[in-house]
Structure formats: C-alpha cells, structure tokens
Design a protein around this motif. Structure first.
Motif, PDB file in Angstrom:
ATOM      1  N   ASN A 298       7.372  -1.741  -0.900  1.00  0.00           N
ATOM      2  CA  ASN A 298       6.499  -2.776  -0.344  1.00  0.00           C
ATOM      3  C   ASN A 298       6.748  -4.130  -1.002  1.00  0.00           C
ATOM      4  O   ASN A 298       6.722  -5.173  -0.335  1.00  0.00           O
ATOM      5  CB  ASN A 298       5.034  -2.380  -0.524  1.00  0.00           C
ATOM      6  CG  ASN A 298       4.556  -1.417   0.544  1.00  0.00           C
ATOM      7  OD1 ASN A 298       5.245  -1.180   1.541  1.00  0.00           O
ATOM      8  ND2 ASN A 298       3.378  -0.843   0.357  1.00  0.00           N
ATOM      9  N   SER A 328      -0.340   2.638   1.979  1.00  0.00           N
ATOM     10  CA  SER A 328       0.399   2.619   3.242  1.00  0.00           C
ATOM     11  C   SER A 328       1.631   1.729   3.117  1.00  0.00           C
ATOM     12  O   SER A 328       1.597   0.693   2.439  1.00  0.00           O
ATOM     13  CB  SER A 328      -0.478   2.084   4.368  1.00  0.00           C
ATOM     14  OG  SER A 328      -1.587   2.928   4.586  1.00  0.00           O
ATOM     15  N   PRO A 329       2.715   2.090   3.774  1.00  0.00           N
ATOM     16  CA  PRO A 329       3.880   1.201   3.829  1.00  0.00           C
ATOM     17  C   PRO A 329       3.531  -0.070   4.599  1.00  0.00           C
ATOM     18  O   PRO A 329       2.693  -0.063   5.500  1.00  0.00           O
ATOM     19  CB  PRO A 329       4.925   2.026   4.586  1.00  0.00           C
ATOM     20  CG  PRO A 329       4.443   3.445   4.510  1.00  0.00           C
ATOM     21  CD  PRO A 329       2.957   3.373   4.459  1.00  0.00           C
ATOM     22  N   ARG A 330       4.156  -1.180   4.261  1.00  0.00           N
ATOM     23  CA  ARG A 330       3.951  -2.431   4.981  1.00  0.00           C
ATOM     24  C   ARG A 330       4.431  -2.286   6.423  1.00  0.00           C
ATOM     25  O   ARG A 330       5.197  -1.374   6.752  1.00  0.00           O
ATOM     26  CB  ARG A 330       4.703  -3.568   4.301  1.00  0.00           C
ATOM     27  CG  ARG A 330       4.093  -4.007   2.975  1.00  0.00           C
ATOM     28  CD  ARG A 330       4.923  -5.131   2.353  1.00  0.00           C
ATOM     29  NE  ARG A 330       5.004  -6.286   3.239  1.00  0.00           N
ATOM     30  CZ  ARG A 330       4.081  -7.245   3.325  1.00  0.00           C
ATOM     31  NH1 ARG A 330       2.987  -7.176   2.566  1.00  0.00           N
ATOM     32  NH2 ARG A 330       4.240  -8.267   4.148  1.00  0.00           N
ATOM     33  N   LYS A 331       4.029  -3.222   7.273  1.00  0.00           N
ATOM     34  CA  LYS A 331       4.356  -3.134   8.698  1.00  0.00           C
ATOM     35  C   LYS A 331       5.848  -3.266   8.959  1.00  0.00           C
ATOM     36  O   LYS A 331       6.328  -2.825  10.006  1.00  0.00           O
ATOM     37  CB  LYS A 331       3.585  -4.189   9.484  1.00  0.00           C
ATOM     38  CG  LYS A 331       3.958  -5.626   9.124  1.00  0.00           C
ATOM     39  CD  LYS A 331       3.152  -6.630   9.944  1.00  0.00           C
ATOM     40  CE  LYS A 331       3.560  -8.061   9.597  1.00  0.00           C
ATOM     41  NZ  LYS A 331       2.786  -9.052  10.401  1.00  0.00           N
ATOM     42  N   SER A 334       9.849   1.161   7.455  1.00  0.00           N
ATOM     43  CA  SER A 334       9.963   2.396   8.228  1.00  0.00           C
ATOM     44  C   SER A 334      10.251   3.543   7.267  1.00  0.00           C
ATOM     45  O   SER A 334      11.090   3.416   6.370  1.00  0.00           O
ATOM     46  CB  SER A 334      11.094   2.268   9.255  1.00  0.00           C
ATOM     47  OG  SER A 334      11.270   3.472   9.964  1.00  0.00           O
ATOM     48  N   TRP A 366       1.929  11.299   6.719  1.00  0.00           N
ATOM     49  CA  TRP A 366       2.673  10.049   6.867  1.00  0.00           C
ATOM     50  C   TRP A 366       2.346   9.377   8.202  1.00  0.00           C
ATOM     51  O   TRP A 366       2.266   8.143   8.291  1.00  0.00           O
ATOM     52  CB  TRP A 366       4.176  10.311   6.784  1.00  0.00           C
ATOM     53  CG  TRP A 366       4.699  10.468   5.391  1.00  0.00           C
ATOM     54  CD1 TRP A 366       5.101  11.621   4.789  1.00  0.00           C
ATOM     55  CD2 TRP A 366       4.880   9.434   4.413  1.00  0.00           C
ATOM     56  NE1 TRP A 366       5.517  11.376   3.506  1.00  0.00           N
ATOM     57  CE2 TRP A 366       5.412  10.035   3.251  1.00  0.00           C
ATOM     58  CE3 TRP A 366       4.666   8.052   4.417  1.00  0.00           C
ATOM     59  CZ2 TRP A 366       5.706   9.303   2.096  1.00  0.00           C
ATOM     60  CZ3 TRP A 366       4.968   7.320   3.272  1.00  0.00           C
ATOM     61  CH2 TRP A 366       5.483   7.944   2.128  1.00  0.00           C
ATOM     62  N   SER A 370       1.358   5.379   8.680  1.00  0.00           N
ATOM     63  CA  SER A 370       2.286   4.418   9.268  1.00  0.00           C
ATOM     64  C   SER A 370       2.579   4.761  10.724  1.00  0.00           C
ATOM     65  O   SER A 370       2.622   5.940  11.092  1.00  0.00           O
ATOM     66  CB  SER A 370       3.596   4.410   8.467  1.00  0.00           C
ATOM     67  OG  SER A 370       4.574   3.607   9.090  1.00  0.00           O
ATOM     68  N   ARG A 371       2.808   3.733  11.513  1.00  0.00           N
ATOM     69  CA  ARG A 371       3.242   3.913  12.899  1.00  0.00           C
ATOM     70  C   ARG A 371       4.767   3.877  13.007  1.00  0.00           C
ATOM     71  O   ARG A 371       5.301   3.909  14.116  1.00  0.00           O
ATOM     72  CB  ARG A 371       2.635   2.825  13.781  1.00  0.00           C
ATOM     73  CG  ARG A 371       1.119   2.916  13.922  1.00  0.00           C
ATOM     74  CD  ARG A 371       0.600   1.865  14.880  1.00  0.00           C
ATOM     75  NE  ARG A 371      -0.835   1.961  15.052  1.00  0.00           N
ATOM     76  CZ  ARG A 371      -1.557   1.166  15.836  1.00  0.00           C
ATOM     77  NH1 ARG A 371      -0.944   0.193  16.523  1.00  0.00           N
ATOM     78  NH2 ARG A 371      -2.865   1.309  15.943  1.00  0.00           N
ATOM     79  N   ARG A 372       5.420   3.802  11.878  1.00  0.00           N
ATOM     80  CA  ARG A 372       6.888   3.705  11.885  1.00  0.00           C
ATOM     81  C   ARG A 372       7.468   4.846  11.044  1.00  0.00           C
ATOM     82  O   ARG A 372       8.078   4.618  10.002  1.00  0.00           O
ATOM     83  CB  ARG A 372       7.335   2.344  11.359  1.00  0.00           C
ATOM     84  CG  ARG A 372       6.751   1.167  12.127  1.00  0.00           C
ATOM     85  CD  ARG A 372       7.387  -0.134  11.713  1.00  0.00           C
ATOM     86  NE  ARG A 372       8.785  -0.199  12.104  1.00  0.00           N
ATOM     87  CZ  ARG A 372       9.558  -1.266  11.886  1.00  0.00           C
ATOM     88  NH1 ARG A 372       9.082  -2.341  11.279  1.00  0.00           N
ATOM     89  NH2 ARG A 372      10.823  -1.260  12.258  1.00  0.00           N
TER      90      ARG A 372
END
Length: 650
Positions: A298, A328-331, A334, A366, A370-372
């Motif tokens: 991140n 959470s991972p940043r937007k 991935s 996961w 995240s959405r990725r």
C-alpha cells in the motif's frame, strides 16, 4: 393430381423464398460477390486483422473472397466497428448486412464468434483446426447478440496456447500468450522485469546485503546475509529505508516501461519472511503474515498513484501470505491469490481436506477486502506432467466458484513450458471456453472437442475422460493430492485403471487407421500420458534389464510389453514436439530419460537354462572366485555347479 403437384411446387418455392428472406447470405459458392468487409477509417491493427481473418476463413469455406474496404460501397456489408475498450462484443444482422462492434480485442472475438457459430469453424489447437466446406455463409436476420466474459483476464496457460494466433482464437488475453497489437494486445500487461516474485528486483541483495544486512529478514535471531541466487532473501518490510528504496526502484521500473498496465510488488519464491520484532508485531496485529505485505504494498502503491494514477500494483497472496489480513489493499492494488496447496481431487466447494477448506475461506476473505482479486490456479501435475491427473471435476467447478467470489482474472497454469501433459489440448481448449462462460455444459464441450479433434476415436477418448473424472479421490484423512504430490497421485492411479486406459487408447488408434494423418497424430499424442505412466511404473520392476529373470508369472511377456511401451514413448518424444516429463527435475534431464528409453527398447529376456542339466563348462560367467565358485554337485552332468556368494546386487 397435377394441380396438387403444382400447388406443392408453388408452396415449396414460397417457403424457400421465406427462408431466404430470413437469412443474411454473405457469400455463395460459384456466385458473384455482392458483399464487402468495411473497416471504417481505422488504423487499429486488431480491426484490420479481424477483417483479414474473416475474409480468409470465409474464402476457405465457400471459395469466395470478400473485398475489404474503408468505406461503405453500397449493398451488403460486414462492418467491423471499434466501440469501447473491453473484450465484450455485439453482433447484429439486418438486410443491409452484418455489424460486429467491440474494443480492440472484442472486435476480433466477435469476428471469431460469427465464424464459429455460423460457419462451424473450430480451433482446437495451434496445429489443428476444423474448417467445414459450405455452399453459402449465412446468418439469421434480426440477430442481436451481446457477449462479455466472466473474467477480465483469462489464461489457459498451456504450452500450445503460447501461439498468439491460437490464444486469440480461444479468447485467452493475458500477457502469458505473447499477444501482439494485431490481437488487441494483452490484458493487464506486466512491466518488463516486474512480472512476479519481484522483491529481489526492488531491493537487490547483491547491492545491499553486505553493507545493510538490516534490510533483510531476521531468522533465528540473525539477519540473513547469504542469498541463494535462485531463492533470494525476503526484505524486512517494516524498515523505512527498504520502503524508500523499493518505491524508488518501482517508479524507475514504470519509467522504463510506461505503457504496461501493471507492475508486481511481490514476495520472493520462498518462506523466509522476516521475523524481526517490528514485522512480528504487525503480523500479530493483522492476524496474518500478509499484514506486513499489504502495508508495504500500500505504501508503494500510494506513491505510484500520485504520479501514475492509471497503473495497477499487483501482489501475491501466496503460501505464508495466503491468509487475508485486516488491512484492505488500496484501490490501485490487485491481489493475485494462489491455490498451490489445494487438494485438487475435489472442487473447493465440496473438498473436505483441511487445506482445501482454508483455501476456500481465505479466498472468500480476500474477496471481502478487495474487488480486485485474481486467481493463480494449478491444473497439472508438475512433478510428472504425463501422469493422468484426476482433477477434472475440480478444475471445471472451481471456475464457477471463482466467478461467484467476484474474481476478476484467472490464470490456470498447466504444462506451460513444453508438451507432454495428459489430455493437454482438450484441457487447454475446455478451460478457455469456460473462462469466457463458466455456465457452459462441460460434457457438451468435451463431446464437441472429441468429435472434432479425435474423429472416429471420439467415443474411446470420451470414455477415458469419464473414467479419469471418476478416479478414486482423496478424503479428509488422506494425503494431500496437490499439483506436486506425484507419489500420492500414483497411489490413486491403480494398475487396473492404467490397463483399462491403455486398452481404450489402443481402440482409439485402431478406429482412426483410415483417417487423416492429423487425426492419427492427435490420437497418438493423446495416448502418450497413459503410455508414459505405464512405462514408468514398469521401469521400477525391470531396472536391471541386463540380467536373467526367474519365471514368476509372465515375466517374459511383461518385459516385451515394457519394451513396446518404451518404443511408443520414445517415438512420441522424437516426434519433433518439445516434450517435457516434469517441471524441473526430470524436465531438465530429458537426455537421461531418453537413454533409459533406449535401453528399455532393446531389453530382451534371457531365460536361464536348468542348472541341473547344465555342465560347468556350458555356463557363461565371470567373477570366478569373487562373486561365485564352482562346487561339487552330484546332480550336474559333470558333477560341478556354480554357487553365487550372494554378497552383492549382481
């Protein structure tokens, strides 16, 4: 009666006209061309390539070449229109002609969809396609079909699909497939040198290892100061200097290859994570070793976003970082989730092995963070490519599970560095089809492939597929049957299974003796996996093939069959295709394997004579006084016999 005949002819003519009015005929054999392919004012390589592919395959089918123009010339036309940027496409027909719309890859996929669905063309492998001969190429009028893939990036990662033309035809779009601009490029192309396991590139041990050992992992109370060139040390991810150095090197990597879509910031391929006090504290707080990883990634991704807001930073959830953390991972990050420890004898949804259950739960975790989330799946037996791998139900059902978890991209790694895997062409094609649409029926697709690729041998290959799919499974108390568990999998592949499978492939070969050489070659290559497995199993029994054997069962017959298996395996190995036995290990020792085949091919049984009837002078031997001695034996013709001392394997 004549009036009835006349009425029938009129009715038939009317129905024929009606049918004709409901169809859009683009080309007819032996008739003048009244249709053009229009690529309106574009310089996009994939649109031009789509036009040429459509023209060339229609010509091969109907014998008519449709001209390609940049503007509408009037009359019927096939218009290839660039719309959007994704892989989706739309197909429409009217009395004016056919229109295919899509992005750089979508336009190509749309053209292939028309050729497949309405021309019956099938691209089953890089070397074998089915192009039916037609009297006319026609589509229904009023057609309006839109199609989009279940996964943004799709890789059926087999060696055969490294041919970029074939990969595009089965709609694989990942950078693994060497796609060119004419194919619409690759989805998520990784920056050069930044594909995977990149910590050693971002924080090179060769630069900092000696002068700054604190930059690298603490293990057993000591900073590690020696790095195996093939398994570089993991850096200390909480060290501020490490974060600064890695950020600078990542930005330089983007500057060197600014047109790439993504750049990996991911752990080296080993388990040597840092156990220093700061890293351990973060991991305890996060509940996972992925805690230090995601915080580190991140930090780098934030710096990248300020300068390159359109770039993606990709990392791994792999082995010790597989469990999701709290952060959470940043937007712009991935997460590539790896299933390497999974029990592939069962689908993730139904598997009861503890590792399978934890892999399923971690993936779902996961997906909430995240959405990725992407998947790196494993669909072959890396320690023995050739071995029948009973994961067919799992690899099909898992694709649906990944889709349902919201996974964006899927890489299914098979035998990627050479040919030789069991049913590899079928698996590669089937996975590609299901990655586009996981709801397609598995068995309908398998039947379609078998009929087209194996010809009259299709029923026998389908029986083999079904038999392998039902192969005995592991359960919760059984050893893990993963992609590296060759010994475990050998226990599941019984002698009875191999004997039945070998019989099916022999029947398959007999069924195609009158078919084309391509079909015969497809069947011969298909039998390789079973033949090679049978050979390797027999090899353990006949290691000392230079020595005589006692008559225990049909040893002579078994040895002859062993030689025949070796001959078949050797012939396939010498066929001109790059065939590997395993990933590493035997994969890099093909010469030794071939030498073993050469010895096995010429193996012949030496049946010993009855020692009671032989005289000492008739014996062919050496080592008298060392391995053996003559002793008195009243039963021998000359009163002497040869006695071995049993002091060696000889």
């Amino acid at each position: 009666m004549c009036r009835m005949c006349l009425l029938g002819l009129v009715l038939l003519s009317a129905l024929s006209c009606l049918a004709s009015n409901r169809s859009l005929v683009l080309a007819e054999r032996g008739k003048a061309v009244d249709c053009t392919i229009v690529i309106p004012g574009t310089n996009c390589p994939s649109v031009v390539y789509a036009a040429h592919e459509f023209r060339d395959f229609v010509r091969r089918q109907v014998g008519v070449e449709l001209p390609i123009t940049e503007r509408d010339m009037g009359g019927k036309s096939v218009v290839l229109k660039m719309v959007g940027s994704g892989d989706a496409f739309r197909i429409r027909t009217s009395t004016d002609g056919l229109e295919v719309c899509g992005g750089p890859r979508g336009i190509l996929y749309g053209a292939y969809e028309v050729l497949e669905t309405y021309g019956g063309i099938r691209w089953f492998s890089s070397r074998y396609s089915v192009v039916p001969q037609l009297n006319s190429f026609a589509l229904p009028l009023g057609l309006d079909v839109t199609s989009r893939p279940a996964f943004q990036c799709r890789s059926s990662y087999y060696y055969d699909a490294l041919d970029p033309d074939f990969a595009a035809r089965i709609r694989c779009n990942a950078s693994d497939h060497r796609l060119q601009p004419r194919h619409g490029g690759a989805c998520g192309r990784m920056g050069k040198g930044m594909g995977s396991h990149t910590f050693s590139a971002l924080v090179p041990f060769s630069w900092y290892g000696k002068i700054h050992p604190e930059y690298f992992c603490l293990r057993d109370g000591k900073r590690q100061t020696h790095a195996d060139p093939d398994r570089h040390l993991q850096p200390c991810l909480t060290n501020p200097d490490v974060i600064k150095i890695a950020t600078e090197n990542l930005l330089k990597a983007i500057e060197r290859d600014p047109t790439a879509d993504a750049y990996s910031v991911s752990q080296n391929d080993n388990l040597q994570y840092c156990m220093c006090e700061r890293c351990a504290a973060v991991d305890r707080e996060e509940g996972s070793h992925a805690g230090t990883l995601i915080r580190f990634v991140n930090a780098l991704a934030e710096a990248v976003e300020r300068k390159y807001p359109d770039k993606t930073i990709k990392t791994l959830a792999y082995q010790y970082t597989r469990k999701p953390p709290k952060t959470s991972p940043r937007k712009n990050v991935s997460v590539l989730y790896c299933t390497i420890e999974c029990d592939f004898s069962h689908p993730l949804r139904t598997g009861r092995h503890p590792d399978t259950i934890s892999i399923m739960r971690d993936l779902q975790g996961w997906s909430k963070l995240s959405r990725r989330v992407e998947i790196w799946d494993y669909v072959t037996q890396f320690s023995a490519y050739y071995m029948p791998f009973a994961n067919l139900e799992a690899e099909v059902d898992n694709i649906k599970f990944y889709r349902d978890c919201g996974v964006t991209s899927l890489l299914a790694q098979g035998c990627y560095n050479g040919y030789g895997a069991d049913l590899e062409e079928l698996r590669c094609w089937l996975l590609a089809k299901l990655m586009w649409n996981p709801d397609r029926d598995e068995f309908t697709l398998v039947d379609e492939f078998c009929r087209g690729y194996y010809g009259k041998a299709a029923p026998y290959v389908r029986q083999y597929y079904d038999m392998l799919r039902k192969c005995p499974r592991t359960d919760i108390d059984y050893k893990l049957d993963c992609c590296y568990s060759k010994d475990v999998h050998l226990e599941l592949i019984s002698d009875e299974f191999l004997e039945a499978a070998r019989g099916l492939w022999r029947q398959a070969e007999a069924a195609v003796v009158d078919e084309s050489w391509q079909i015969r070659e497809n069947v011969r290559n298909g039998a390789f996996g079973v033949d090679c497995t049978c050979y390797r199993r027999a090899e353990d029994r006949f290691k000392d093939i230079g020595f005589s054997f006692r008559r225990e069962g049909d040893v002579v017959g078994d040895l002859r069959r062993y030689s025949e298996l070796a001959r078949r395996v050797r012939a396939t190995m010498r066929s001109g295709r790059k065939i590997l036995i395993a990933d590493g290990g035997l994969g890099s020792k093909v010469q030794d394997f071939m030498a073993g085949l050469d010895r096995a091919v010429v193996a012949r049984p030496r049946e010993p004579k009855d020692s009671v009837l032989m005289g000492a002078d008739e014996l062919e031997t050496s080592g008298i006084g060392t391995w053996c001695d003559f002793v008195a034996d009243a039963g021998a013709k000359d009163g002497r016999a040869l006695k071995f001392r049993n002091n060696g394997w000889d």
